[in-house]
Design a protein around this motif. Sequence first.
Motif, mmCIF file in Angstrom:
data_model
loop_
_atom_site.group_PDB
_atom_site.id
_atom_site.type_symbol
_atom_site.label_atom_id
_atom_site.label_comp_id
_atom_site.label_asym_id
_atom_site.label_seq_id
_atom_site.Cartn_x
_atom_site.Cartn_y
_atom_site.Cartn_z
ATOM 1 N N SER A 10 -0.872 -20.641 -1.148
ATOM 2 C CA SER A 10 -0.736 -19.760 0.011
ATOM 3 C C SER A 10 -0.302 -18.343 -0.347
ATOM 4 O O SER A 10 -0.474 -17.432 0.469
ATOM 5 C CB SER A 10 0.242 -20.355 1.025
ATOM 6 N N THR A 11 0.271 -18.150 -1.521
ATOM 7 C CA THR A 11 0.671 -16.807 -1.955
ATOM 8 C C THR A 11 0.360 -16.618 -3.435
ATOM 9 O O THR A 11 0.247 -17.577 -4.202
ATOM 10 C CB THR A 11 2.174 -16.533 -1.744
ATOM 11 N N GLN A 12 0.246 -15.345 -3.787
ATOM 12 C CA GLN A 12 0.056 -14.945 -5.183
ATOM 13 C C GLN A 12 0.978 -13.767 -5.461
ATOM 14 O O GLN A 12 1.270 -12.980 -4.558
ATOM 15 C CB GLN A 12 -1.385 -14.506 -5.443
ATOM 16 N N LEU A 13 1.414 -13.632 -6.707
ATOM 17 C CA LEU A 13 2.216 -12.494 -7.133
ATOM 18 C C LEU A 13 1.564 -11.908 -8.374
ATOM 19 O O LEU A 13 1.307 -12.624 -9.350
ATOM 20 C CB LEU A 13 3.660 -12.923 -7.423
ATOM 21 N N TRP A 14 1.293 -10.607 -8.328
ATOM 22 C CA TRP A 14 0.611 -9.901 -9.413
ATOM 23 C C TRP A 14 1.469 -8.753 -9.917
ATOM 24 O O TRP A 14 2.105 -8.049 -9.123
ATOM 25 C CB TRP A 14 -0.733 -9.360 -8.923
ATOM 26 N N CYS A 60 -9.356 -15.953 -7.677
ATOM 27 C CA CYS A 60 -8.549 -17.175 -7.832
ATOM 28 C C CYS A 60 -8.628 -18.112 -6.638
ATOM 29 O O CYS A 60 -8.034 -19.180 -6.669
ATOM 30 C CB CYS A 60 -7.076 -16.797 -8.050
ATOM 31 N N VAL A 61 -9.319 -17.711 -5.585
ATOM 32 C CA VAL A 61 -9.337 -18.519 -4.364
ATOM 33 C C VAL A 61 -10.692 -19.189 -4.176
ATOM 34 O O VAL A 61 -11.680 -18.827 -4.813
ATOM 35 C CB VAL A 61 -8.978 -17.662 -3.120
ATOM 36 N N GLU A 62 -10.720 -20.161 -3.269
ATOM 37 C CA GLU A 62 -11.963 -20.855 -2.925
ATOM 38 C C GLU A 62 -12.914 -19.879 -2.217
ATOM 39 O O GLU A 62 -12.485 -18.864 -1.671
ATOM 40 C CB GLU A 62 -11.658 -22.043 -2.004
ATOM 41 N N GLU A 63 -14.191 -20.219 -2.183
ATOM 42 C CA GLU A 63 -15.205 -19.353 -1.570
ATOM 43 C C GLU A 63 -14.899 -19.013 -0.112
ATOM 44 O O GLU A 63 -15.229 -17.940 0.355
ATOM 45 C CB GLU A 63 -16.585 -20.008 -1.657
ATOM 46 N N ARG A 65 4.098 -4.299 -8.370
ATOM 47 C CA ARG A 65 3.975 -5.730 -8.090
ATOM 48 C C ARG A 65 3.391 -5.877 -6.702
ATOM 49 O O ARG A 65 3.822 -5.181 -5.777
ATOM 50 C CB ARG A 65 5.332 -6.429 -8.178
ATOM 51 N N MET A 66 2.436 -6.780 -6.574
ATOM 52 C CA MET A 66 1.828 -7.023 -5.280
ATOM 53 C C MET A 66 1.876 -8.504 -4.951
ATOM 54 O O MET A 66 1.561 -9.345 -5.785
ATOM 55 C CB MET A 66 0.364 -6.569 -5.263
ATOM 56 N N THR A 67 2.276 -8.793 -3.726
ATOM 57 C CA THR A 67 2.214 -10.143 -3.198
ATOM 58 C C THR A 67 0.983 -10.229 -2.304
ATOM 59 O O THR A 67 0.763 -9.354 -1.458
ATOM 60 C CB THR A 67 3.463 -10.474 -2.360
ATOM 61 N N ALA A 68 0.189 -11.263 -2.509
ATOM 62 C CA ALA A 68 -1.000 -11.489 -1.687
ATOM 63 C C ALA A 68 -0.821 -12.796 -0.922
ATOM 64 O O ALA A 68 -0.259 -13.760 -1.433
ATOM 65 C CB ALA A 68 -2.247 -11.560 -2.559
ATOM 66 N N ALA A 69 -1.324 -12.800 0.292
ATOM 67 C CA ALA A 69 -1.403 -14.012 1.091
ATOM 68 C C ALA A 69 -2.811 -14.570 0.959
ATOM 69 O O ALA A 69 -3.789 -13.814 0.991
ATOM 70 C CB ALA A 69 -1.089 -13.718 2.552
ATOM 71 N N VAL A 70 -2.930 -15.861 0.812
ATOM 72 C CA VAL A 70 -4.222 -16.517 0.773
ATOM 73 C C VAL A 70 -4.541 -16.983 2.194
ATOM 74 O O VAL A 70 -3.775 -17.758 2.776
ATOM 75 C CB VAL A 70 -4.228 -17.700 -0.218
ATOM 76 N N VAL A 71 -5.635 -16.471 2.753
ATOM 77 C CA VAL A 71 -5.994 -16.783 4.135
ATOM 78 C C VAL A 71 -7.365 -17.447 4.182
ATOM 79 O O VAL A 71 -8.161 -17.323 3.259
ATOM 80 C CB VAL A 71 -5.968 -15.521 5.025
ATOM 81 N N GLY A 72 -7.620 -18.141 5.280
ATOM 82 C CA GLY A 72 -8.900 -18.826 5.457
ATOM 83 C C GLY A 72 -8.853 -20.220 4.877
ATOM 84 O O GLY A 72 -7.828 -20.687 4.383
ATOM 85 N N GLY A 73 -9.990 -20.876 4.946
ATOM 86 C CA GLY A 73 -10.094 -22.192 4.343
ATOM 87 C C GLY A 73 -9.693 -23.253 5.273
ATOM 88 O O GLY A 73 -9.508 -24.372 5.137
ATOM 89 N N ALA A 76 -7.793 -13.458 -0.609
ATOM 90 C CA ALA A 76 -6.440 -13.006 -0.943
ATOM 91 C C ALA A 76 -6.284 -11.590 -0.401
ATOM 92 O O ALA A 76 -7.073 -10.704 -0.732
ATOM 93 C CB ALA A 76 -6.225 -13.026 -2.460
ATOM 94 N N VAL A 77 -5.283 -11.389 0.447
ATOM 95 C CA VAL A 77 -5.061 -10.080 1.069
ATOM 96 C C VAL A 77 -3.647 -9.597 0.747
ATOM 97 O O VAL A 77 -2.708 -10.381 0.715
ATOM 98 C CB VAL A 77 -5.283 -10.128 2.598
ATOM 99 N N GLY A 78 -3.527 -8.317 0.508
ATOM 100 C CA GLY A 78 -2.232 -7.740 0.182
ATOM 101 C C GLY A 78 -1.237 -7.930 1.300
ATOM 102 O O GLY A 78 -1.514 -7.642 2.466
ATOM 103 N N LEU A 79 -0.068 -8.438 0.954
ATOM 104 C CA LEU A 79 1.005 -8.674 1.914
ATOM 105 C C LEU A 79 2.127 -7.660 1.708
ATOM 106 O O LEU A 79 2.713 -7.164 2.654
ATOM 107 C CB LEU A 79 1.521 -10.100 1.720
#
Length: 140
Positions: A112-116, A75-78, A132-140, A82-85
């Motif tokens: 900046s965040t995702q919830l799965w 779901c993120v840009e190249e 349930r997992m929350t991911a942080a979107v890093v980089g970019g 997305a890393v587990g928070l």
Amino acid sequence: MSSPFRRRPTLDQLNALGADTAISALGIVITELGDDYVRGTMPVDARTKQPYGLLHGGSSVLLAETLASTAGNLCVEENQQAVGLEINANHVRATKSGLVTGTARAVHVGRSTQLWEIRIEDEAGRLVCLSRMTAAVVGG
């Protein structure tokens, strides 16, 4: 919900990412990439059981995080990752053998965040674990 995925790799490409990691050591295989979900399986065997012969809760969490992280990174840009928070798991039913199947679906995909939400079921389709997992979107 429209598909949150920006990329659509093949199953072979997704499974190759897990080579020589905890993912392959536990026998986890990504089996399906749907419009809004990632599905995978894990055997209930000596690699994934606790000493009392039941599926280890930690193994279920590893399956859940693998599926959610895989989905999140689609779901993120190249130039992002997305890393587990945070992850939690409710172990609903014990299982001693066979194959469990997990399905990760997005609850929220933001910049900046995702919830799965990840549902893990036994071969009879009974809920084994809800995570349930929350991911942080890093980089970019």
